[in-house]
Design an enzyme around this catalytic site. Structure first.
Site, PDB file in Angstrom:
ATOM      1  N   ASP A 104      -4.357   8.570   8.779  1.00  0.00           N
ATOM      2  CA  ASP A 104      -2.966   8.651   8.324  1.00  0.00           C
ATOM      3  C   ASP A 104      -2.621  10.118   8.067  1.00  0.00           C
ATOM      4  OD1 ASP A 104      -3.466   5.934   8.339  1.00  0.00           O
ATOM      5  OD2 ASP A 104      -2.334   5.544   6.498  1.00  0.00           O
TER       6      ASP A 104
ATOM      7  N   LYS B 249       4.469   1.116   8.642  1.00  0.00           N
ATOM      8  CA  LYS B 249       3.690   0.790   7.454  1.00  0.00           C
ATOM      9  C   LYS B 249       4.502   1.159   6.218  1.00  0.00           C
ATOM     10  CE  LYS B 249      -0.510   1.991   4.867  1.00  0.00           C
ATOM     11  NZ  LYS B 249      -1.867   2.588   4.918  1.00  0.00           N
TER      12      LYS B 249
ATOM     13  N   LYS C 221       4.750   5.732   8.895  1.00  0.00           N
ATOM     14  CA  LYS C 221       4.421   5.283   7.534  1.00  0.00           C
ATOM     15  C   LYS C 221       5.353   5.961   6.540  1.00  0.00           C
ATOM     16  CE  LYS C 221       0.532   5.550   4.253  1.00  0.00           C
ATOM     17  NZ  LYS C 221      -0.905   5.904   4.119  1.00  0.00           N
TER      18      LYS C 221
END
Length: 247
Positions: A99, A207, A173
């Site tokens: 990430d 996400k 995300k």
């Protein structure tokens, strides 16, 4: 639907941030990993220095829990070279998912080229090593227009340079959970911000990280279309209770 397979159980505090000793904080990480194994969550998200430990614990129990870590966390302001170096070490240590915090402050200043290069470099590295890559855009630091623009930028960069079969492996995300907002404003996923992300990052998955504290909130995010939920209260959510925590 198994809610646990949407949950990325997360612990990203340093010992200093948690007001613990290094030994105490490492034990919290171990407990988080063990809980993820016992609860069969989709993923456990920990800092890079704990990836080896997570990999070992998960492999020893033959668990299907995935190991995730964060890159250039939480500010995203390092050079692309430094981000890639950090990611390469995490891959070597056994991470399955990476990430990356994008340089959202550079984006706010108009450096679109830098974000494109970050996305290209990180995605190439991830796909080459059969990893899932996520790009954290830090929604609390952005206006609605900026959320639309950066989500579209990441989507367009991926669509123009990679194949359709790669899209499910490349996420947008929402948040680090560490951004300091004024006057207690939300610093994680909200329905309005996630809606903007989904509308502008499709066909890439989204996400929702931070701010999801109940099972109903998690289900609402899933109904909106998110594919993963990052939370430090995965068990609380899975048990149908309400978390008092911040992430």
């Amino acid at each position: 639907m198994d809610i646990r397979q949407y949950l990325d159980s997360t612990y990203l505090k340093t010992a200093y941030q948690a007001n613990l000793t290094e030994e105490e904080n490492t034990q919290v990480v171990k407990n988080t990993i063990q809980e993820a194994i016992e609860e069969d969550f989709k993923l456990v998200m920990i800092r890079p220095e704990h990836v080896k430990m997570a990999r070992k614990m998960i492999d020893e129990t033959n668990s299907r829990v995935v190991v995730g870590t964060v890159i250039d966390f939480p500010f995203g302001s390092s050079s692309i070279e430094n981000k890639i170096n950090e990611a390469e070490i995490a891959i070597k240590d056994g991470a399955d998912e990476l990430d990356f915090v994008v340089n959202y402050e550079a984006f706010k200043k108009g450096d679109v080229h830098l974000i494109k290069e970050e996305v290209l470099s990180a995605t190439r590295l991830g796909l080459l090593n059969h990893k899932i890559v996520k790009f954290i855009i830090e929604v609390a630091a952005l206006s609605d227009d900026q959320i639309i623009q950066i989500s579209s930028l990441i989507k367009n960069t991926v669509v123009e340079n990679f194949g359709k079969s790669d899209y499910p492996k490349i996420f947008v995300k929402s948040s680090t959970g560490f951004y300091k907002t004024p006057e207690g404003m939300p610093n994680g996923a909200t329905i309005p911000t996630i809606t903007l992300m989904i509308e502008n990052s499709h066909p890439l998955p989204v996400k929702a990280a931070g701010g999801v504290r109940t099972l109903e909130e998690a289900l609402e995010m899933i109904r909106l279309g998110v594919k993963r939920i990052g939370t430090s209260a995965a068990k609380t959510i899975a048990d149908g209770k309400t978390s008092e925590g911040g992430y």
